[in-house]
Design a protein around this motif. Sequence first.
Motif, PDB file in Angstrom:
ATOM      1  N   LYS A   1       4.102  -1.107  -0.796  1.00 43.10           N
ATOM      2  CA  LYS A   1       3.620  -2.176  -0.156  1.00 43.10           C
ATOM      3  C   LYS A   1       2.080  -2.333  -0.248  1.00 43.10           C
ATOM      4  O   LYS A   1       1.477  -1.412  -0.385  1.00 43.10           O
ATOM      5  CB  LYS A   1       4.033  -1.664   1.505  1.00 43.10           C
ATOM      6  CG  LYS A   1       3.541  -2.344   2.566  1.00 43.10           C
ATOM      7  CD  LYS A   1       3.931  -2.135   4.121  1.00 43.10           C
ATOM      8  CE  LYS A   1       3.151  -1.070   4.240  1.00 43.10           C
ATOM      9  NZ  LYS A   1       3.270  -0.593   5.799  1.00 43.10           N
TER      10      LYS A   1
ATOM     11  N   VAL B   1      -0.972  -4.082   2.003  1.00 43.64           N
ATOM     12  CA  VAL B   1      -1.514  -4.922   3.318  1.00 43.64           C
ATOM     13  C   VAL B   1      -2.585  -5.896   2.887  1.00 43.64           C
ATOM     14  O   VAL B   1      -3.668  -5.555   2.295  1.00 43.64           O
ATOM     15  CB  VAL B   1      -1.775  -3.859   4.198  1.00 43.64           C
ATOM     16  CG1 VAL B   1      -2.200  -4.646   5.764  1.00 43.64           C
ATOM     17  CG2 VAL B   1      -0.795  -2.946   4.489  1.00 43.64           C
TER      18      VAL B   1
ATOM     19  N   ARG C   1       1.811 -16.836   7.419  1.00 45.12           N
ATOM     20  CA  ARG C   1       3.057 -16.477   7.752  1.00 45.12           C
ATOM     21  C   ARG C   1       4.131 -17.710   7.903  1.00 45.12           C
ATOM     22  O   ARG C   1       4.025 -18.432   8.576  1.00 45.12           O
ATOM     23  CB  ARG C   1       3.283 -15.547   9.029  1.00 45.12           C
ATOM     24  CG  ARG C   1       4.290 -14.819   9.331  1.00 45.12           C
ATOM     25  CD  ARG C   1       4.493 -14.241  10.678  1.00 45.12           C
ATOM     26  NE  ARG C   1       3.011 -13.319  11.016  1.00 45.12           N
ATOM     27  CZ  ARG C   1       3.086 -12.138  10.628  1.00 45.12           C
ATOM     28  NH1 ARG C   1       3.830 -11.516   9.759  1.00 45.12           N
ATOM     29  NH2 ARG C   1       1.999 -11.539  10.792  1.00 45.12           N
TER      30      ARG C   1
ATOM     31  N   GLN D   1       7.885 -14.329   6.449  1.00 48.63           N
ATOM     32  CA  GLN D   1       7.204 -13.628   5.373  1.00 48.63           C
ATOM     33  C   GLN D   1       5.843 -14.122   5.057  1.00 48.63           C
ATOM     34  O   GLN D   1       5.524 -15.362   5.456  1.00 48.63           O
ATOM     35  CB  GLN D   1       8.189 -13.869   4.367  1.00 48.63           C
ATOM     36  CG  GLN D   1       9.621 -13.412   4.279  1.00 48.63           C
ATOM     37  CD  GLN D   1       9.459 -11.498   4.403  1.00 48.63           C
ATOM     38  OE1 GLN D   1       8.927 -11.021   3.967  1.00 48.63           O
ATOM     39  NE2 GLN D   1      10.410 -11.343   5.620  1.00 48.63           N
TER      40      GLN D   1
ATOM     41  N   GLU E   1       6.909  -5.257  -1.018  1.00 43.69           N
ATOM     42  CA  GLU E   1       6.461  -5.904   0.356  1.00 43.69           C
ATOM     43  C   GLU E   1       5.125  -6.311   0.478  1.00 43.69           C
ATOM     44  O   GLU E   1       4.150  -5.233   0.152  1.00 43.69           O
ATOM     45  CB  GLU E   1       6.678  -4.745   1.466  1.00 43.69           C
ATOM     46  CG  GLU E   1       6.389  -5.116   2.879  1.00 43.69           C
ATOM     47  CD  GLU E   1       6.599  -3.863   3.997  1.00 43.69           C
ATOM     48  OE1 GLU E   1       6.558  -4.124   5.113  1.00 43.69           O
ATOM     49  OE2 GLU E   1       7.080  -2.741   3.439  1.00 43.69           O
TER      50      GLU E   1
ATOM     51  N   ASP F   1       2.511  -6.940   3.277  1.00 46.67           N
ATOM     52  CA  ASP F   1       2.355  -6.981   4.760  1.00 46.67           C
ATOM     53  C   ASP F   1       0.988  -7.710   5.222  1.00 46.67           C
ATOM     54  O   ASP F   1      -0.114  -7.183   4.627  1.00 46.67           O
ATOM     55  CB  ASP F   1       2.377  -5.359   5.444  1.00 46.67           C
ATOM     56  CG  ASP F   1       2.288  -5.394   6.949  1.00 46.67           C
ATOM     57  OD1 ASP F   1       2.372  -6.029   7.392  1.00 46.67           O
ATOM     58  OD2 ASP F   1       2.392  -4.062   7.141  1.00 46.67           O
TER      59      ASP F   1
END
Length: 296
Positions: free
Chosen positions: A42, A44, A56, A62, A82, A84
Amino acid sequence: MIRTFNRLHVLLGLGLACIALALASPSAHAEPTKERILREGKIVIGVHNRAPWGYRDEATGQATGWHPDLLKAAFSELGVEEIDIRVTEFGALIPGLLAGRFDAVGSGLSITPERCQQVAFGAPDLKERDAALVLPGNPKNIHGYKDILENNDVIMGAGRGSVVVRKALAEGIPSERMLLFPDIQSNVAALRTGRVDAVLLSLPTVLGLMRDGAVPDVEPADPFVTTDEQATFTSVAFRQDDEDLKALYNERFMALKEDGTVARIMAKYGFGEEEMVSEGITTERLCSATKDEAAQ
């Protein structure tokens, strides 16, 4: 006996102090950002929730946009599935990165020498020109920075920390004729109420706003002339301590350019040959160049 006890007491105190210092040291247990991202699968990223840069998707929840899509493509083959996102205002993107609230900024930041003092930019990925939003009919006849400069009655609006402010100042527009706002909505509200006569943004941002119907009752100044010298180049930004993460991203980005993935993502967001970055444009050159040198 007392002397022995005192010696043990001192040694114990010193030992505890050393342990406390070791635990307090950031380097004692800090895992490198790159290693954590690869381990967790992941990353960020900070975005300012604006198409086409980074936002978003309301339908899916997503992360999407030019830079999130590049990051997904770059890291997915490494097991990082991912993305984020952390949404903040544009002017808070770099401070948020430096404060550790996200691992990278993927939201249309332009590479400038000033920003290079704060962050480590990846490879330049898009050439961008500027645009202006005006009231219907363009009553102040604004078609470039020159028109703003030469009409003392014109007040321009822009985002705090945006590169168009730097360009406007370089063109000689005094700061007294600028109003700066935290987001696009505040800028557009000021335009509608007559506090400003034009809102300056990047061309991709304006095209995204028009496509989404997000700013009724205003229109783009057509044309809004910007020269090659006034063009800027965007990139993903990392912390300067995360050079290994930046190097990994750059390696993957170059591979994506070679296999055509970057071109496909460009087409998805309406970018074409005019937005392609030529071979001679590098992050190092943009970080050290003046405005006139960067686009030559």
